[in-house]
Design an enzyme around this catalytic site. Structure first.
Site, PDB file in Angstrom:
ATOM      1  N   PRO A 240       0.819  -1.204   0.000  1.00 23.30           N
ATOM      2  CA  PRO A 240       0.000   0.000   0.000  1.00 23.30           C
ATOM      3  C   PRO A 240       0.867   1.274   0.000  1.00 23.30           C
ATOM      4  CG  PRO A 240      -0.536  -1.424   1.865  1.00 23.30           C
ATOM      5  CD  PRO A 240       0.691  -1.967   1.239  1.00 23.30           C
ATOM      6  N   HIS A 460     -26.009  10.648  21.130  1.00 20.27           N
ATOM      7  CA  HIS A 460     -25.558   9.742  20.066  1.00 20.27           C
ATOM      8  C   HIS A 460     -24.216   9.086  20.447  1.00 20.27           C
ATOM      9  CE1 HIS A 460     -25.175   8.729  15.649  1.00 20.27           C
ATOM     10  NE2 HIS A 460     -23.918   8.559  16.063  1.00 20.27           N
ATOM     11  N   GLU A 461     -23.284   9.909  20.872  1.00 21.09           N
ATOM     12  CA  GLU A 461     -21.958   9.369  21.201  1.00 21.09           C
ATOM     13  C   GLU A 461     -22.018   8.477  22.445  1.00 21.09           C
ATOM     14  OE1 GLU A 461     -19.900   9.551  18.990  1.00 21.09           O
ATOM     15  OE2 GLU A 461     -20.745  11.213  17.861  1.00 21.09           O
ATOM     16  N   HIS A 464     -23.180   5.060  21.577  1.00 22.53           N
ATOM     17  CA  HIS A 464     -22.108   4.162  21.113  1.00 22.53           C
ATOM     18  C   HIS A 464     -21.322   3.604  22.304  1.00 22.53           C
ATOM     19  CE1 HIS A 464     -22.347   4.904  16.859  1.00 22.53           C
ATOM     20  NE2 HIS A 464     -22.103   6.205  16.964  1.00 22.53           N
TER      21      HIS A 464
HETATM   22  P1  ADP Z   1       5.900   4.416  -0.551  1.00 22.80           P
HETATM   23  O1  ADP Z   1       7.009   4.528  -1.549  1.00 22.80           O
HETATM   24  O2  ADP Z   1       5.653   3.011  -0.110  1.00 22.80           O
HETATM   25  O3  ADP Z   1       4.637   5.088  -0.930  1.00 22.80           O
HETATM   26  P2  ADP Z   1       7.649   6.031   1.013  1.00 22.80           P
HETATM   27  O4  ADP Z   1       8.862   5.206   0.993  1.00 22.80           O
HETATM   28  O5  ADP Z   1       7.619   7.155   0.055  1.00 22.80           O
HETATM   29  O6  ADP Z   1       6.371   5.147   0.780  1.00 22.80           O
HETATM   30  O7  ADP Z   1       7.407   6.536   2.506  1.00 22.80           O
HETATM   31  C1  ADP Z   1       7.155   7.864   2.821  1.00 22.80           C
HETATM   32  C2  ADP Z   1       7.786   8.240   4.119  1.00 22.80           C
HETATM   33  O8  ADP Z   1       7.186   7.544   5.197  1.00 22.80           O
HETATM   34  C3  ADP Z   1       9.248   7.896   4.194  1.00 22.80           C
HETATM   35  O9  ADP Z   1      10.037   8.911   3.688  1.00 22.80           O
HETATM   36  C4  ADP Z   1       9.462   7.693   5.682  1.00 22.80           C
HETATM   37  O10 ADP Z   1       9.685   8.928   6.323  1.00 22.80           O
HETATM   38  C5  ADP Z   1       8.143   7.173   6.155  1.00 22.80           C
HETATM   39  N1  ADP Z   1       8.162   5.698   6.241  1.00 22.80           N
HETATM   40  C6  ADP Z   1       7.392   4.862   5.518  1.00 22.80           C
HETATM   41  N2  ADP Z   1       7.637   3.593   5.864  1.00 22.80           N
HETATM   42  C7  ADP Z   1       8.604   3.607   6.796  1.00 22.80           C
HETATM   43  C8  ADP Z   1       9.297   2.596   7.511  1.00 22.80           C
HETATM   44  N3  ADP Z   1       9.024   1.304   7.345  1.00 22.80           N
HETATM   45  N4  ADP Z   1      10.230   2.997   8.397  1.00 22.80           N
HETATM   46  C9  ADP Z   1      10.510   4.288   8.594  1.00 22.80           C
HETATM   47  N5  ADP Z   1       9.899   5.277   7.929  1.00 22.80           N
HETATM   48  C10 ADP Z   1       8.949   4.965   7.048  1.00 22.80           C
END
Ligand code: ADP
Length: 666
Positions: A240, A460-461, A464
């Site tokens: 994802p 409402h809350e 829940h």
């Molecule tokens: P994707 O390419 O899967 O969409 P990115 O590598 O661009 O995700 O992730 C965006 C940012 O989120 C990274 O620059 C980092 O700061 C943070 N991040 C995402 N996953 C990790 C991870 N497993 N460990 C540390 N930082 C992460």
């Protein structure tokens, strides 16, 4: 990367434009100056009367007619006389004299001295004959006029057109349009050293393990090829968005200490057929020159979509893909070139891309689990000053489903929040607020709700929350609030699990549906009417009920029949029905039945606990936000339940540390 040649250098461009502009202006001024000089030296206007007098006095040697003017050339004698009368400072006569001397064959100058407006005069011809003046029909334009007209009618428009055209041509070629064919202008980035290591990527241990091998191969390709092993050409990172695919690719380059090229799959596909393919060729050529290196193609699905589409293919994309496949087959792995690609839609990729010798390794980079989230939070918390109230584990527990980029974002939000409140260090309260911002948006303080609306939202809350507390198999309530949020919620109940769950039992799912409908049930019970506020709850309840039936085999009516399959697991997880229309109708009936019985259950529970409902709702209206602990206290009082020593509820609340939240509020 620096693949700009001089032609594309913006500085050079600017200079070129400057030169063109200055030259155009200079030419314009020169022509205009020349013209004004010429016209200054041209004939002088006189009145028609004076002209007739001149004719009668036989001063006129020659007359020429144009459409609206009569040009008059004096006799030599008359000219001399006039020169004497006017003195030698007359520009006109001086030039005329010069012209007279240099005129063709040294004869008298025939350029006109005066002109007058054309008047329809029948006697003129006769008078001219009588005076002996020569007579011409059409007068040629003066030189200056000719120049000017030529400039205005021909040179200027052509020049302008050329300028505009050349501007567009340059623009097109820069954008990789027609003129850019064969040249890669796609946005490709090159980092000589990424500086990222596997330590910066947290929680993706399996992915890191698979990639570690690749790093080793980049370090010493000879060792592998020496033994006869075929080296991998490419690996596909699947998962994802925001899970760290780009980060992992960078880490591979960082660990192997090789340059990192990156570009997006969508950058290849252009309007013109053939551009993408030529870009692929260009990319591989450059990468091979730089090898050992890593090439990272993000969103490879943009070019790698399966080719045999029913609707007829997209020529440009297919050509680009074919070129990519050909290049991947062609390059020599021994040089240490590795192609990494990322996608969140692996199911739509062309199978040819995944064959051995291409992207034959598939590395799953999924959403992190609890431990993964803790590690990611730790990685990002490293550079942020935090006080002792901070418990990253509790934050990780409350953020089930969050990906790395969300967590990185939360830490940053928390730090910004601390600064905003003039604090030097980040506290658990800041972090928790950041979690809420990501989950439900920021507090919308300017939204003023009427008293009645606040009452409805409050009931409402609490509906829940109470249904949650009254049922088994539910996650403890952590917070109830009626402060509206920017993402649309007018209030919400926050529940936090005691521990991360990978499985949900049927009972838990049923309880979730009852909880989701608890809000609407409270509204109906108390106000005898219902509002639009339950739309989200209804959607959620329906979704759970439907998945129970179609995917989890949890309904008696359909048993274990798989009725739905998930389309794109890594994006929105949309499901597609695999059954006939009649069955689909029956599924709907079953969903309806489940929802009805869950709603009845919610109403029953609340009806039997009306006193608690009223008391807690009143308290919430007054306080706007109450903790799970406060909620449970009133609940127990009303129900006459003993205070537990330390129940699960308390444990969670301690960890989430609502205490600093309260303290900080004071
Ligand atoms: P994707 O390419 O899967 O969409 P990115 O590598 O661009 O995700 O992730 C965006 C940012 O989120 C990274 O620059 C980092 O700061 C943070 N991040 C995402 N996953 C990790 C991870 N497993 N460990 C540390 N930082 C992460």
């Amino acid at each position: 990367m620096d693949n700009q040649n001089n032609k594309n250098n913006p500085n050079n461009n600017r200079q070129g434009w400057g030169i063109i502009l200055v030259t155009t202006l200079l030419v314009t001024f020169m022509v205009m100056g020349f013209y004004s000089l010429m016209s200054g030296a041209g004939p002088e206007e006189i009145s028609y009367d004076k002209f007739l007098d001149m004719v009668d006095d036989k001063k006129v040697a020659e007359v020429s007619l144009s459409s609206n003017r009569i040009y008059i050339t004096l006799t030599d004698e008359a000219r001399r006389k006039e020169a004497q009368e006017n003195g030698s400072d007359s520009m006109n006569s001086v030039i005329n004299q010069i012209w007279g001397q240099t005129g063709t064959g040294g004869s008298r100058d025939s350029s006109p001295d005066y002109y007058t407006a054309y008047v329809n005069d029948d006697t003129l011809v006769e008078r001219l004959y009588e005076s002996g003046a020569e007579f011409k029909g059409e007068v040629p334009d003066t030189m200056g006029q000719m120049f000017f007209e030529l400039f205005v009618t021909l040179v200027l428009p052509i020049g302008l057109m050329a300028l505009v055209l050349s501007y567009f041509i340059r623009k097109m070629s820069k954008g990789g349009g027609m003129m850019g064919v064969g040249k890669s202008n796609a946005k490709m980035y090159m980092e000589k050293e990424t500086g990222v290591t596997f330590q910066d990527v947290a929680g993706e241990d399996e992915a890191k393990e698979s990639l570690q091998e690749v790093v080793d191969f980049l370090h010493n390709p000879g060792r592998y090829s020496g033994i006869g092993a075929k080296l991998p050409k490419g690996a596909l990172l699947v998962g994802p968005p925001g899970t760290g695919k780009t980060l992992l690719a960078k880490a591979v380059a960082g660990e192997a200490k090789v340059p990192f090229f990156s570009l997006s799959g969508s950058a290849f596909v252009e309007m013109y057929v053939g551009v993408g393919a030529s870009r692929v060729r260009d990319l591989f050529k450059q990468a091979q020159q730089q090898a050992p290196c890593i090439v990272f193609i993000d969103e490879i699905d943009a070019i790698g979509k399966t080719r045999d589409t029913v609707m007829g293919g997209n020529d440009e994309r297919e050509q680009t893909l074919n070129q990519l496949l050909a290049e991947m087959d062609g390059f020599d792995t021994n040089k240490g070139l590795l192609i990494l690609a990322a996608t969140n839609r692996p199911e739509i990729l062309d199978p040819a891309l995944l064959r051995p010798g291409r992207f034959d390794r598939r590395i799953i980079v999924d959403k992190p689990d609890l431990k993964g989230r803790i590690d990611i939070l730790k990685v990002h918390a490293k550079d942020v000053r935090m006080d002792e109230s901070v418990d990253l584990e509790a934050i990780a527990l409350a953020t089930s489903g969050a990906v790395g980029s969300d967590l990185a974002n939360m830490i940053n939000e928390a730090a910004i929040n601390a600064v905003k409140h003039g604090r030097q260090v980040v506290s658990q309260k800041d972090l928790f607020e950041a979690v809420e911002v990501v989950l439900v948006g920021k507090e919308k303080k300017d939204r003023i709700m009427s008293k009645e609306e606040r009452r409805i939202v409050s009931y409402h809350e609490v509906g829940h929350a109470l249904v949650t507390a009254l049922q088994k198999n539910t996650e403890p309530v952590q917070k109830i609030t009626i402060v509206p949020r920017t993402m649309g919620a007018l209030g919400y109940v926050m529940q936090t699990p005691e521990e991360e769950k990978f499985l949900n039992t049927k009972k838990e799912l049923e309880a979730m549906i009852v909880v989701a409908l608890g809000g609407r049930a409270a509204e109906e019970l108390v106000f005898d009417t219902v509002t639009t506020g339950a739309a989200n709850d209804i959607e959620q309840a329906t979704k759970i009920a439907r998945t129970m039936i179609t995917q989890y085999g949890m309904s008696e009516r359909f048993g274990l029949m798989g009725l739905e399959s998930i389309q794109n697991k890594y994006l929105d997880g949309r499901a597609v029905l695999n059954c006939g229309d009649a069955t689909a109708g029956e599924i709907d009936e079953e969903v309806m039945r489940m929802l009805k019985s869950a709603y009845a259950e919610a109403k029953r529970l609340l009806g039997e606990n009306r006193e608690a409902l009223d008391k807690i709702a009143d308290f919430l209206i007054e306080k706007e936000t109450i903790t799970g602990k406060e909620f449970m206290k009133i609940f127990r009082e009303v129900k006459g339940l003993p205070e537990p020593e330390e129940d699960a509820q308390e444990k969670v609340e301690e960890r989430i540390a609502m205490k600093p939240l309260e303290e900080a509020d004071q």
